[in-house]
Motif scaffolding. Structure first.
Motif, PDB file in Angstrom:
ATOM      1  N   TRP A 250       0.594  12.778  -4.137  1.00 21.37           N
ATOM      2  CA  TRP A 250      -0.248  11.559  -4.231  1.00 21.37           C
ATOM      3  C   TRP A 250      -1.754  11.900  -3.772  1.00 21.37           C
ATOM      4  CZ3 TRP A 250       1.511   7.294  -6.791  1.00 21.37           C
ATOM      5  CH2 TRP A 250       2.889   7.319  -6.865  1.00 21.37           C
ATOM      6  N   VAL A 251      -2.770  11.669  -4.372  1.00 25.31           N
ATOM      7  CA  VAL A 251      -4.242  12.129  -4.010  1.00 25.31           C
ATOM      8  C   VAL A 251      -5.226  10.971  -4.292  1.00 25.31           C
ATOM      9  CG1 VAL A 251      -3.509  14.593  -4.756  1.00 25.31           C
ATOM     10  CG2 VAL A 251      -4.539  13.084  -6.457  1.00 25.31           C
TER      11      VAL A 251
ATOM     12  N   GLY B 133       1.966   1.458   4.051  1.00 29.20           N
ATOM     13  CA  GLY B 133       1.300   1.302   2.752  1.00 29.20           C
ATOM     14  C   GLY B 133       2.419   0.651   1.744  1.00 29.20           C
ATOM     15  N   GLU B 134       1.678   0.548   0.251  1.00 27.64           N
ATOM     16  CA  GLU B 134       2.463  -0.140  -0.562  1.00 27.64           C
ATOM     17  C   GLU B 134       2.140   0.556  -1.771  1.00 27.64           C
ATOM     18  OE1 GLU B 134       3.572  -4.682  -2.025  1.00 27.64           O
ATOM     19  OE2 GLU B 134       1.668  -4.152  -1.046  1.00 27.64           O
TER      20      GLU B 134
ATOM     21  N   ASP C 253       2.486   2.076  -9.702  1.00 29.20           N
ATOM     22  CA  ASP C 253       2.539   3.533  -9.696  1.00 29.20           C
ATOM     23  C   ASP C 253       1.225   3.999  -8.943  1.00 29.20           C
ATOM     24  OD1 ASP C 253       4.084   5.979  -9.917  1.00 29.20           O
ATOM     25  OD2 ASP C 253       3.091   6.546 -11.579  1.00 29.20           O
ATOM     26  N   VAL C 254       0.563   3.342  -8.092  1.00 29.13           N
ATOM     27  CA  VAL C 254      -0.487   3.665  -6.971  1.00 29.13           C
ATOM     28  C   VAL C 254      -0.173   3.209  -5.765  1.00 29.13           C
ATOM     29  CG1 VAL C 254      -3.071   3.097  -6.665  1.00 29.13           C
ATOM     30  CG2 VAL C 254      -2.036   3.060  -9.091  1.00 29.13           C
TER      31      VAL C 254
ATOM     32  N   VAL D 190      -6.837   4.623  -1.814  1.00 28.29           N
ATOM     33  CA  VAL D 190      -6.013   4.527  -2.981  1.00 28.29           C
ATOM     34  C   VAL D 190      -5.639   5.939  -3.457  1.00 28.29           C
ATOM     35  CG1 VAL D 190      -5.980   3.619  -5.425  1.00 28.29           C
ATOM     36  CG2 VAL D 190      -7.134   2.350  -3.507  1.00 28.29           C
ATOM     37  N   LEU D 191      -4.194   6.224  -3.673  1.00 28.34           N
ATOM     38  CA  LEU D 191      -3.786   7.399  -3.893  1.00 28.34           C
ATOM     39  C   LEU D 191      -3.104   7.290  -5.497  1.00 28.34           C
ATOM     40  CD1 LEU D 191      -3.463   7.155  -0.337  1.00 28.34           C
ATOM     41  CD2 LEU D 191      -3.170   9.555  -1.007  1.00 28.34           C
TER      42      LEU D 191
END
Length: 86
Positions: free
Chosen positions: A10-11, A61-62, A66-67, A74-75
């Motif tokens: 995740w980026v 986090g949550e 799909d983010v 925000v990844l």
């Protein structure tokens, strides 16, 4: 151990921060040029993620649509490269 749907990399949009969620409930976070800047374990409960860094830092986090929303960041899921390794 069953692999959950969030395993992977995740980026942030600028690519500066990268979280790799491993199938063994460990993570590896890179920041800029610093690979493995932070490492630790994580736990998922539905779309909620909790992190415990090996140094004692905690975060959460949550996942929404799909983010990953984590610590004001925000990844986005990094799609696997289509180029196969040699």
């Amino acid at each position: 151990m069953a692999e959950h749907p969030y395993v992977g990399i995740w980026v942030t949009k600028d690519g500066r921060i990268r979280h790799e969620l491993l199938p063994n409930n460990r993570y590896d976070e890179a920041r800029g040029e610093r690979e493995s800047a932070y490492q630790g374990r994580y736990r998922l409960t539905d779309n909620y993620i909790e992190y415990w860094d090996d140094t004692g830092f905690t975060a959460d986090g949550e996942f929404i649509d799909d983010v990953l929303y984590h610590g004001g960041m925000v990844l986005y899921r990094q799609e696997p490269s289509l180029i196969s390794p040699r």
